[in-house]
Design an enzyme around this catalytic site. Structure first.
Site, PDB file in Angstrom:
ATOM      1  N   ASP A  57     -58.601 -50.042  78.767  1.00 24.36           N
ATOM      2  CA  ASP A  57     -58.301 -48.795  79.482  1.00 24.36           C
ATOM      3  C   ASP A  57     -58.026 -49.061  80.953  1.00 24.36           C
ATOM      4  O   ASP A  57     -57.126 -48.462  81.541  1.00 24.36           O
ATOM      5  CB  ASP A  57     -59.450 -47.799  79.357  1.00 24.36           C
ATOM      6  CG  ASP A  57     -59.170 -46.539  80.172  1.00 24.36           C
ATOM      7  OD1 ASP A  57     -58.155 -45.889  79.873  1.00 24.36           O
ATOM      8  OD2 ASP A  57     -59.918 -46.236  81.110  1.00 24.36           O
TER       9      ASP A  57
ATOM     10  N   HIS B 136     -68.896 -35.336  79.990  1.00 22.94           N
ATOM     11  CA  HIS B 136     -67.742 -35.763  80.782  1.00 22.94           C
ATOM     12  C   HIS B 136     -66.989 -34.543  81.296  1.00 22.94           C
ATOM     13  O   HIS B 136     -66.858 -33.552  80.596  1.00 22.94           O
ATOM     14  CB  HIS B 136     -66.799 -36.621  79.933  1.00 22.94           C
ATOM     15  CG  HIS B 136     -65.632 -37.151  80.706  1.00 22.94           C
ATOM     16  ND1 HIS B 136     -65.726 -38.216  81.564  1.00 22.94           N
ATOM     17  CD2 HIS B 136     -64.337 -36.733  80.770  1.00 22.94           C
ATOM     18  CE1 HIS B 136     -64.550 -38.457  82.118  1.00 22.94           C
ATOM     19  NE2 HIS B 136     -63.690 -37.567  81.649  1.00 22.94           N
TER      20      HIS B 136
ATOM     21  N   LYS C 168     -63.840 -44.906  76.485  1.00 26.01           N
ATOM     22  CA  LYS C 168     -64.997 -45.229  77.316  1.00 26.01           C
ATOM     23  C   LYS C 168     -66.236 -44.482  76.838  1.00 26.01           C
ATOM     24  O   LYS C 168     -67.329 -45.042  76.736  1.00 26.01           O
ATOM     25  CB  LYS C 168     -64.693 -44.889  78.780  1.00 26.01           C
ATOM     26  CG  LYS C 168     -63.784 -45.899  79.455  1.00 26.01           C
ATOM     27  CD  LYS C 168     -63.448 -45.521  80.888  1.00 26.01           C
ATOM     28  CE  LYS C 168     -62.582 -44.276  80.928  1.00 26.01           C
ATOM     29  NZ  LYS C 168     -62.081 -43.944  82.261  1.00 26.01           N
TER      30      LYS C 168
ATOM     31  N   SER D 244     -57.904 -42.678  76.795  1.00 24.42           N
ATOM     32  CA  SER D 244     -58.529 -43.232  77.992  1.00 24.42           C
ATOM     33  C   SER D 244     -59.960 -42.707  78.154  1.00 24.42           C
ATOM     34  O   SER D 244     -60.906 -43.476  78.335  1.00 24.42           O
ATOM     35  CB  SER D 244     -57.689 -42.862  79.218  1.00 24.42           C
ATOM     36  OG  SER D 244     -58.345 -43.241  80.400  1.00 24.42           O
TER      37      SER D 244
ATOM     38  N   ARG E 228     -50.276 -47.069  83.884  1.00 24.79           N
ATOM     39  CA  ARG E 228     -49.805 -45.676  83.778  1.00 24.79           C
ATOM     40  C   ARG E 228     -49.626 -45.070  85.162  1.00 24.79           C
ATOM     41  O   ARG E 228     -48.677 -44.316  85.407  1.00 24.79           O
ATOM     42  CB  ARG E 228     -50.804 -44.839  82.970  1.00 24.79           C
ATOM     43  CG  ARG E 228     -50.728 -45.105  81.460  1.00 24.79           C
ATOM     44  CD  ARG E 228     -51.943 -44.544  80.747  1.00 24.79           C
ATOM     45  NE  ARG E 228     -52.054 -43.102  80.914  1.00 24.79           N
ATOM     46  CZ  ARG E 228     -53.201 -42.416  80.847  1.00 24.79           C
ATOM     47  NH1 ARG E 228     -54.341 -43.067  80.616  1.00 24.79           N
ATOM     48  NH2 ARG E 228     -53.222 -41.117  80.999  1.00 24.79           N
TER      49      ARG E 228
END
Lengths: 446, 446
Positions: free
Chosen positions: A160, A81, A186, A182, A167
């Site tokens: 999320d 990520h 995932k 968040s 948010r």
């Protein structure tokens, strides 16, 4: 009985929430029994007063289990990520390199929003490429092919999605524990044994300072470890675009070139660094250094490129694209921005280059916008480069009806986005500032 | 363009909001263009990071002008407000005493919710009494009669109604600037030249500590002065019920008795203190002391009681009630709680007595609940009193179907709500802790 204002009041006063309280709250958010205004009040209290390590893990867990979770029970399944930036196209290089070295790579990737591009948007520049898979297809592909790429699905961590939307409109995005939960909810739901994180800082990243990026890195590693995942995080520089290309087709081409050993040095360096981490976490090399070596070899011998071709073909794209770049849509018109004087390029307003690409249709302002794959910008000069008056600084790829936008972009680039000075600066941020690897004890397979 | 998350972010980071930003936000809340979750996020940011004097005044002003405002242009129109407590029935004594001394008293009063009773509920124990007036009727009554009492109306400060409902469910009630703006926006909209505030602290009040009450007092005075209103605030003790009666009819009877000079000493003392303040602020006496003297005289000579009779008659109630108490509904059954031992009554769990009255139907749990005017509690002993085993501590007034509730209340009173010790404590909070008067320069009429 569960009374939301009591939970909110605890965090409002700087107290600590129990795992049960956090679970109940996330459950209520997911099933709609807790109102958006109560969630918003709690989010703001969390933003200001923070969450400790245990609370962050509990929030992550509750969000992770708000939807489906996968579990491959395979130590070679490693996820990757990046917190995102401009020209950040490493996924298309890292995933095939790691896969070529025996790592199984499950990629659930996002679309672009704001100044950063999205992995899913970029790959969709390849006609026919399927990113809408079911979770069953996804797991099946991964087991059979070793690498798979899918767009985000509402099945994973639906809490999320709800919380992120809230948010976004309540000024509670940039909170370390909320970002951690968040991202990690995932990623953890994807069921990998380890996760490699590229946390970017700088004027083109979401974290503007190195300090913020390091805080987020610590929080993410702690959370990953508490779920028994091997973790590697790198803090990397996003004060200029990564590589030279910005824009969907342009970036894909740059990835193909990189997998052929002809890519920009910074992009190659970061890609093998992260792929090497994945190889190491998967137990395919004893050290990170060894992993990098393997990744470099997969780049040199073409096995990385072969893996990417397999991925494209398997997801219904035309694999010939990696050699025939004209299979990709590319804008017909080019405008070259020339250096107005000689000197050294000392500063790039990185985020603005992302926004220019969006203005050309290469990104989204709202989620319903359609992407123009063929437009974008190509940087011929980067930070620290010597330039002569009249040198091409940047090429803009644009469509017939975009002349006005192009002239606006040109004047902005010349006025403030690229700064040329007589003297070169003495130092710039290093591309890879710091890398930390934390292995879950006794779980390495080699 | 007005972008709510930017405003929220300023307060989230501890910054200062401009008057324009606050005005836009309140406008958006009132017309519904700003969502409840954005309001909730801002409320929480305000709760934690506060508002300065200027911001509090701006919020008050914006909320005040969210609806209709009255303006009497009359220096003798003086308003009164109490932050509420148990057995707090001073309005029915203060208003007639002040009116008897030439003050014009516009009362817009609330209904009870939670452990405190509501002025409007109490007066409605008088059959036929009309509290639902239009703003025109209200102004007309005040000018002609000098005193008027009306229930809260959505016409005055509607933004407060919306914000209060939101604060109630998002744990953002107990914030000094938000309480200030809530109270003052309504009071200022009533158009009085001066306001007398009774700010209660203690285990029966909303402010539990003297420190909090003093902070609120400062904030309220500052805000009132910034709107050119004469202000008097008293910090008063609510660690035991005021007077002896709790419950709608019981409290009215106690008021009538007090106006006849036969009321409990504490209730009389506080009433003439506050009424004296109103007389002073109205310019009907040079000093507060002089005002108290006039209020005492109006109590002694019966002119206060006469004023109350006029008020009741004018608003369609039967004024004979002030002498014929059996015109008021009163529960048929009485239960006496006896002292289990001899000693001194050293502590009263004040809030619980309010809740006992609610449990008997004398108050509301939700706004739609119907009030039982006839039930309640009467305290024969108060803090510091000497008691002998077997003395009646409290009488409970209840209906036929409430025997179970009564026995629960009895055991709670004996177990924890009333504490009897061998030795008397050396000190108790004073009823009137502190009084501050701030006059707007050059505006006094005498």
């Amino acid at each position: 009985m569960f009374y939301p204002p009591e939970i909110i009041a605890i965090k409002r006063d700087g107290g600590t929430l129990s795992e049960n309280q956090i679970t109940q709250f996330v459950k209520g958010i997911t099933d709609g029994s807790i109102t958006d205004y109560q969630s918003a009040a709690l989010l703001m209290a969390i933003y200001i007063n923070g969450l400790n390590k245990k609370e962050t893990a509990a929030l992550t867990k509750a969000m992770m289990f708000s939807g489906a979770t996968m579990n491959f029970n395979d130590p070679t399944v490693i996820d990757k990520h990046s917190t995102g930036g401009v020209g950040d196209k490493t996924s298309f290089i890292i995933a095939p390199l790691a896969a070529a070295c025996g790592v199984k790579v499950p990629m659930v990737a996002g679309r672009g929003l704001g100044h950063t591009g999205g992995t899913v948007d970029k790959i969709e520049a390849i006609k026919g490429f399927q990113t809408q898979l079911t979770l069953e297809d996804f797991q099946d592909h991964l087991i059979k092919e070793g690498v798979v790429l899918m767009g985000q699905t509402g099945d994973l961590a639906p809490a999320d999605k709800k919380l992120y939307a809230l948010r976004d409109v309540t000024a509670t995005i940039s909170s370390i524990p909320l970002i951690t939960a968040s991202i990690m909810s995932k990623k953890l739901a994807e069921g990998a044994a380890g996760i490699v994180m590229d946390i970017k800082w700088g004027n083109g990243a979401f974290m503007e300072t190195k300090g913020q990026a390091k805080k987020l890195a610590r929080s993410i590693v702690q959370t990953g470890l508490s779920f028994n995942r091997h973790m590697m995080v790198s803090i990397t520089d996003m004060n200029q675009p990564l590589g030279n290309a910005i824009g969907n087709s342009l970036e894909l081409i740059e990835c193909f070139e990189t997998l052929k050993g002809k890519g920009p040095k910074d992009l190659e360096e970061l890609s093998v660094h992260l792929a090497g981490g994945m190889i190491h976490l998967a137990g395919k090399s004893k050290t990170h250094k060894g992993g990098i070596k393997k990744a470099k070899a997969a780049l040199k011998d073409g096995s990385g490129l072969a893996c990417l071709k397999k991925l494209i073909a398997h997801q219904k794209g035309d694999a010939k694209v990696v050699d025939q770049y004209d299979l990709l849509p590319l804008a017909k018109n080019k405008k070259e921005i020339l250096a107005p004087k000689s000197g050294y390029l000392t500063h790039i307003e990185c985020k603005n280059f992302g926004l220019h690409c969006v203005a050309l249709g290469g990104g989204r302002v709202k989620t319903s916008d359609k992407i123009d794959f063929g437009t974008g910008l190509y940087l011929h000069k980067k930070r620290g480069d010597k330039v002569k008056k009249g040198d091409v600084l940047t090429t803009i790829y644009f469509n017939d009806n975009q002349k006005e936008i192009v002239s606006e972009i040109e004047s902005q680039i010349l006025q403030k986005d690229i700064i040329i000075k007589n003297k070169n600066k003495t130092s710039y941020p290093s591309l890879i500032e710091e890398t930390k690897i934390s292995l879950v004890a006794g779980e390495m397979s080699c």
